[in-house]
Design an enzyme around this catalytic site. Structure first.
Site, mmCIF file in Angstrom:
data_model
loop_
_atom_site.group_PDB
_atom_site.id
_atom_site.type_symbol
_atom_site.label_atom_id
_atom_site.label_comp_id
_atom_site.label_asym_id
_atom_site.label_seq_id
_atom_site.Cartn_x
_atom_site.Cartn_y
_atom_site.Cartn_z
ATOM 1 N N GLU A 1 -9.649 6.164 7.036
ATOM 2 C CA GLU A 1 -8.214 6.404 6.945
ATOM 3 C C GLU A 1 -7.804 7.642 6.142
ATOM 4 O O GLU A 1 -6.840 8.313 6.517
ATOM 5 C CB GLU A 1 -7.521 5.172 6.331
ATOM 6 C CG GLU A 1 -7.602 3.932 7.191
ATOM 7 C CD GLU A 1 -7.206 2.694 6.412
ATOM 8 O OE1 GLU A 1 -7.971 2.286 5.522
ATOM 9 O OE2 GLU A 1 -6.125 2.159 6.675
ATOM 10 N N ARG B 1 0.831 -1.209 0.000
ATOM 11 C CA ARG B 1 0.000 0.000 0.000
ATOM 12 C C ARG B 1 0.868 1.264 0.000
ATOM 13 O O ARG B 1 0.457 2.303 -0.521
ATOM 14 C CB ARG B 1 -1.003 -0.004 1.159
ATOM 15 C CG ARG B 1 -2.104 1.027 1.000
ATOM 16 C CD ARG B 1 -3.193 0.894 2.063
ATOM 17 N NE ARG B 1 -4.289 0.022 1.671
ATOM 18 C CZ ARG B 1 -5.353 0.404 0.950
ATOM 19 N NH1 ARG B 1 -5.480 1.655 0.559
ATOM 20 N NH2 ARG B 1 -6.288 -0.452 0.643
HETATM 21 N N1 MTE Z 1 -11.872 5.912 14.451
HETATM 22 C C1 MTE Z 1 -11.904 5.664 15.780
HETATM 23 N N2 MTE Z 1 -12.600 6.488 16.574
HETATM 24 N N3 MTE Z 1 -11.230 4.602 16.317
HETATM 25 C C2 MTE Z 1 -10.490 3.754 15.540
HETATM 26 O O1 MTE Z 1 -9.900 2.809 16.046
HETATM 27 N N4 MTE Z 1 -9.712 3.208 13.251
HETATM 28 C C3 MTE Z 1 -9.432 3.731 11.915
HETATM 29 C C4 MTE Z 1 -10.655 4.432 11.342
HETATM 30 N N5 MTE Z 1 -11.201 5.361 12.297
HETATM 31 C C5 MTE Z 1 -10.430 4.004 14.126
HETATM 32 C C6 MTE Z 1 -11.173 5.104 13.631
HETATM 33 C C7 MTE Z 1 -9.000 2.714 10.963
HETATM 34 S S1 MTE Z 1 -7.390 2.238 10.964
HETATM 35 C C8 MTE Z 1 -9.860 2.165 10.050
HETATM 36 S S2 MTE Z 1 -9.332 1.066 8.886
HETATM 37 C C9 MTE Z 1 -11.293 2.509 10.037
HETATM 38 O O2 MTE Z 1 -11.636 3.443 11.065
HETATM 39 C C10 MTE Z 1 -12.103 1.224 10.226
HETATM 40 O O3 MTE Z 1 -13.451 1.446 10.314
HETATM 41 P P1 MTE Z 1 -14.397 1.694 9.044
HETATM 42 O O4 MTE Z 1 -13.938 0.784 7.970
HETATM 43 O O5 MTE Z 1 -15.737 1.354 9.567
HETATM 44 O O6 MTE Z 1 -14.227 3.133 8.700
HETATM 45 N N1 HPA Z 2 -5.862 -2.476 4.398
HETATM 46 C C1 HPA Z 2 -6.037 -2.729 5.699
HETATM 47 N N2 HPA Z 2 -5.936 -3.909 6.235
HETATM 48 C C2 HPA Z 2 -5.618 -4.924 5.428
HETATM 49 C C3 HPA Z 2 -5.415 -4.739 4.066
HETATM 50 C C4 HPA Z 2 -5.542 -3.450 3.511
HETATM 51 O O1 HPA Z 2 -5.367 -3.210 2.298
HETATM 52 N N3 HPA Z 2 -5.093 -5.930 3.542
HETATM 53 C C5 HPA Z 2 -5.117 -6.796 4.570
HETATM 54 N N4 HPA Z 2 -5.430 -6.199 5.715
HETATM 55 MO MO1 MOS Z 3 -7.166 0.238 9.473
HETATM 56 S S1 MOS Z 3 -5.120 0.374 9.509
HETATM 57 O O1 MOS Z 3 -7.124 -0.598 7.909
HETATM 58 O O2 MOS Z 3 -7.376 -0.993 10.632
#
Ligand code: MTE
Ligand code: HPA
Ligand code: MOS
Length: 779
Positions: free
Chosen positions: A730, A325
């Site tokens: 993210e 990534r």
């Molecule tokens: N927001 C909060 N409050 N707490 C979290 O741990 N994790 C982040 C993001 N926002 C996180 C957060 C990460 S790393 C990801 S991948 C996404 O939330 C995952 O949730 P979603 O796919 O439902 O957005």
């Molecule tokens: N993003 C986050 N988590 C993951 C991914 C990715 O692309 N692939 C495997 N785990």
């Molecule tokens: Mo988020 S780093 O894809 O949990």
């Protein structure tokens, strides 16, 4: 019977796109939201603690556990030899991460044995009493050490390429060669890792784990105990933050709790303290980028060769997809006509690094932005001008293909940047700052406007699937379950909104229930920002099935055509009569209509051939831009965030309140990564920044003094995602790159903006001061 209120509702409360509060917001602040350590403890509960290696790399010669076993309260001690199945908790089939080390330790802090005792205190004290004899082996803990020692890779690297970059570099009009060091990051979730296991009859075990990936916990527990997945049930109502740090890192604690629980026949809980959690669990990968770039007099990039070397730690974990990534985002928002990007996931004798918000993307994008900055300083231009010269073009422009050969079809970066540039008055403020700096001997200011383009989908195509389970009960109340986990990001609220919208009922009719492997199987980690895209669609699919059955029932029962059955707010119109939702459901029940459904979704269109470096790994892109202004003290290196303006694209927002929270939170977390959060290992491989006393996350007072966040309200996802929304978790993290570059401009002012300050990250006050001194001394 409750009084029917449906007649008064023209609209439902809580449909998609409404700015509803997080379903648990009031419980978060009141302390009534239940986390795993709050669950009333079962009778006879035992507690586990770990003994950690105090060598970076060594052979275990002998372990004397007699004093540990003799300590009051100790019930049993577990070593790798006690594992009935495989002594391995690695994710992704790498088989390189023992649950407990047996012959060799590979990082300072690696778990060697576990103590199970009647109290947590007894377990922790006893764990320190072992006598372990080691024979030291050579170790290296960082990227330079790994390269010097010709370290192996933890997993294969990747190459993305197009054209003939080397030949183009040799004939370049302008050429720059450089390097950047990009720091790692500790997750610092408020709730640390924790797992509770309760043994059941036969081979069964139930596990409560603070995890983003219940299905992986289920698999790992099954492998460690040599029992099938159907014997393991994993539950998680919520995490107090995960940020990627709970995608794989919960495996250790869950497997230990389950192993101990089955061994002694009692409930067992593992909850490391903060120092242990920081020492034992993986972090964001730090990187070294080496680049060689060719560009013309306008700053337009013609060719680029770059290598991204990463500190992966002792095992693969997610380092393969993380470093992939990084390469997928090394283009940031820019077209590279000739390009070769390579990754080098290096093995080091340090904790195995893992997922962290952005998943390598931020490191890649930061590298891409540094190259832009270098070009701008070399040409004496505003970096924003160089950015614009390099943006991907419109489809068909010939400048719309990424280094991984995916076409960028939904490009809105130029519009986002233009709108932000105008709304935050970038040009006038930049001019004013240059004037201010010319007159100010000590305090210097900087401003920068940087773009974000982030690819949405798991790059491992199979992970882009999700399930949901929806029940409608006879009283018209609805039970919602799906494979996504809640970590504070508001996923549960958003999916409940999808369901409220589908059934046209108020959201308080919907009971949000804890994620469990028993209701929705074979789930992916809640990660890659895909939670609402995937689970929202799966829940929608379940609702669709139930609604289709309800319509078929109405057609038959009331003898009306299907288009005369309509779900209105809290009621159903059948021909010319309107029936309250609960009454309608009850009638359907008596007609023996199935009122439960399992929904499913898989992302269309995507495919990826890693070996060839070609495909369409991303369903779409999320975009954004931020402009940050900072001031620095050139005598101390201290700095202040004066102002940040953000314009971010979430498509048609599922919930603007939650999305703005994600954007602001992501930005501040990114700011911490790039400024104050410094991880530091000593020459013995010991992490010395293992507590908030030495590891500095941003405080409320560190947020920009002026902080304006807006959604690009005109944006809609061009793809048919749930409600035409876009993922938000993210992408906003990378908006913080504007802060680093604003710091850089402030530093550059001391040498009349003629030298790129080359700030490595984190740009702590010390680093800023050293850069100021370096530039004052002539570069
Ligand atoms: N927001 C909060 N409050 N707490 C979290 O741990 N994790 C982040 C993001 N926002 C996180 C957060 C990460 S790393 C990801 S991948 C996404 O939330 C995952 O949730 P979603 O796919 O439902 O957005
Ligand atoms: N993003 C986050 N988590 C993951 C991914 C990715 O692309 N692939 C495997 N785990
Ligand atoms: Mo988020 S780093 O894809 O949990």
């Amino acid at each position: 019977m409750h009084k029917p209120t449906y007649e008064t509702y023209k609209y439902i409360n809580g449909p998609m796109h409404q700015a509803l509060r997080h379903d648990s917001a009031h419980k978060h602040v009141a302390g009534t939201a239940e986390y795993i350590d709050d669950i009333p403890e079962p009778a006879g509960l035992l507690h586990g603690a770990l003994s950690l290696a105090d060598r970076a790399h060594a052979e275990i010669v002998s372990i004397d556990l007699s004093a540990v076993k003799a300590h009051p309260g100790v019930v049993c001690v577990l070593t790798g030899a006690d594992v009935p199945g495989v002594n391995d908790i690695s994710s992704g089939g790498h088989h390189d991460e023992p649950l407990l080390a047996t012959d060799e330790v590979q990082f300072h802090g690696q778990p060697v044995f576990a103590v199970i005792a009647t109290t947590r205190d007894a377990a922790r004290r006893a764990a320190r009493l072992a006598r372990i004899e080691y024979r030291d082996l050579p170790h290296w803990t960082d990227i330079d050490g790994a390269i010097e020692n010709d370290a192996p890779l933890v997993t294969a690297g990747m190459t993305l390429e197009r054209g003939t970059p080397e030949a183009e570099l040799d004939n370049a009009e302008n050429r720059l060669i450089g390097e950047m060091r990009i720091g790692g990051q500790e997750h610092f979730y408020l709730e640390g890792h924790v797992a509770l296991a309760i043994p059941g009859e036969d081979d069964e075990v139930q596990v409560w784990s603070s995890t983003q990936h219940p299905s992986e916990i289920q698999h790992v527990v099954g492998h460690v105990l040599a029992i099938p997945s159907n014997a393991v049930t994993v539950h998680v109502r919520r995490m107090g933050g995960g940020f990627g740090g709970k995608e794989t890192q919960g495996n250790l604690f869950a497997a230990l709790a389950a192993l101990a629980a089955k061994k002694v026949g009692r409930a067992v809980k593992f909850r490391p303290d903060r120092d242990e959690d920081m020492t034992m669990t993986g972090k964001r990968h730090d990187f070294r980028m080496d680049f060689d770039v060719a560009f013309n007099g306008d700053g337009r990039i013609h060719a680029l060769v770059a290598n991204f070397a990463a500190r992966c730690g002792y095992s693969a974990d997610l380092s393969g997809p993380v470093t992939d990534r990084a390469l997928f985002h090394a283009d940031s928002s820019y077209f590279y006509p000739h390009v070769r990007l390579t990754s080098q996931p290096l093995k080091t004798h340090s904790v195995s690094n893992t997922a962290f918000r952005g998943f390598g993307g931020p490191q890649g994008m930061l590298g891409g932005e540094r190259i832009i900055e270098e070009i701008a300083y070399a040409l004496g231009k505003d970096p924003l001008e160089v950015r614009k010269a390099n943006f991907y073009g419109t489809p068909g422009s010939g400048r719309d293909v990424t280094p991984y050969h995916q076409k960028v079809e939904d490009n809105i970066i130029a519009r986002i940047v233009d709108e932000l540039e105008r709304s935050c008055d970038y040009q006038a403020r930049r001019k004013a700052i240059i004037d201010f700096n010319a007159e100010s001997p000590v305090i210097r200011k900087g401003i920068a406007l940087t773009p974000v383009k982030f690819g949405i989908s798991f790059t491992l195509t199979a992970f882009n699937q999700a399930g949901a389970l929806v029940h409608v009960y006879q009283d018209g109340s609805i039970h919602l379950n799906h494979g996504g986990t809640e970590m504070g990001q508001g996923l549960y609220t958003k999916v409940a909104q999808v369901l409220a919208d589908a059934f046209q009922v108020d959201i308080d009719r919907i009971k949000i229930t804890a994620t469990t492997t028993g209701k929705v199987p074979n789930t992916s980690a809640t990660a890659a920002s895909s939670g609402s895209d995937l689970n929202g669609m799966a829940a929608y699919d379940a609702a669709r099935q139930i609604k289709e059955r309800l319509v078929a029932f109405a057609v038959e029962h009331y003898q009306v055509p299907a288009d005369e059955v309509e779900f209105l707010p809290n009621r159903v119109r059948v021909g010319n009569r309107e029936i309250p939702f609960p009454d309608f459901v009850k009638k359907a029940y008596f007609a023996r209509v199935q009122l439960s459904a399992a929904g499913f979704y898989k992302t269309p269109k995507i495919h990826w051939d890693r070996a060839a470096g070609r495909g369409t790994p991303f369903y779409y892109f999320a975009y954004g831009a931020a402009c940050s202004e900072v001031s620095i003290d050139t005598l101390t290196g201290e700095y202040v965030m004066e102002r940040t303006d953000i314009l971010h694209d979430v498509g048609k927002s599922l919930n603007p309140a939650i999305d703005i929270g994600q954007i602001e939170g992501g930005f501040v977390q990114g700011m911490g990564w790039l400024t104050t959060e410094e991880l530091w290992w000593d020459d013995k491989g010991r992490l010395r920044t293992h507590a908030p006393s030495t590891y500095k996350i941003p405080l409320a007072s560190d947020r920009p003094k002026i902080f304006n966040t807006r959604l690009a309200e005109w944006s809609e996802n061009a793809e048919p995602t749930i409600g035409r929304s876009k993922a938000v978790g993210e992408p906003p993290f990378m908006l913080a790159i504007s802060v680093l570059e604003a710091l850089s401009m402030a530093v550059a002012s001391v040498a009349d903006y003629k030298v790129c300050p080359r700030l490595d990250t984190p740009a702590t006050p010390e680093r800023v001061l050293m850069a100021v001194e370096r530039l004052k001394a002539g570069g």
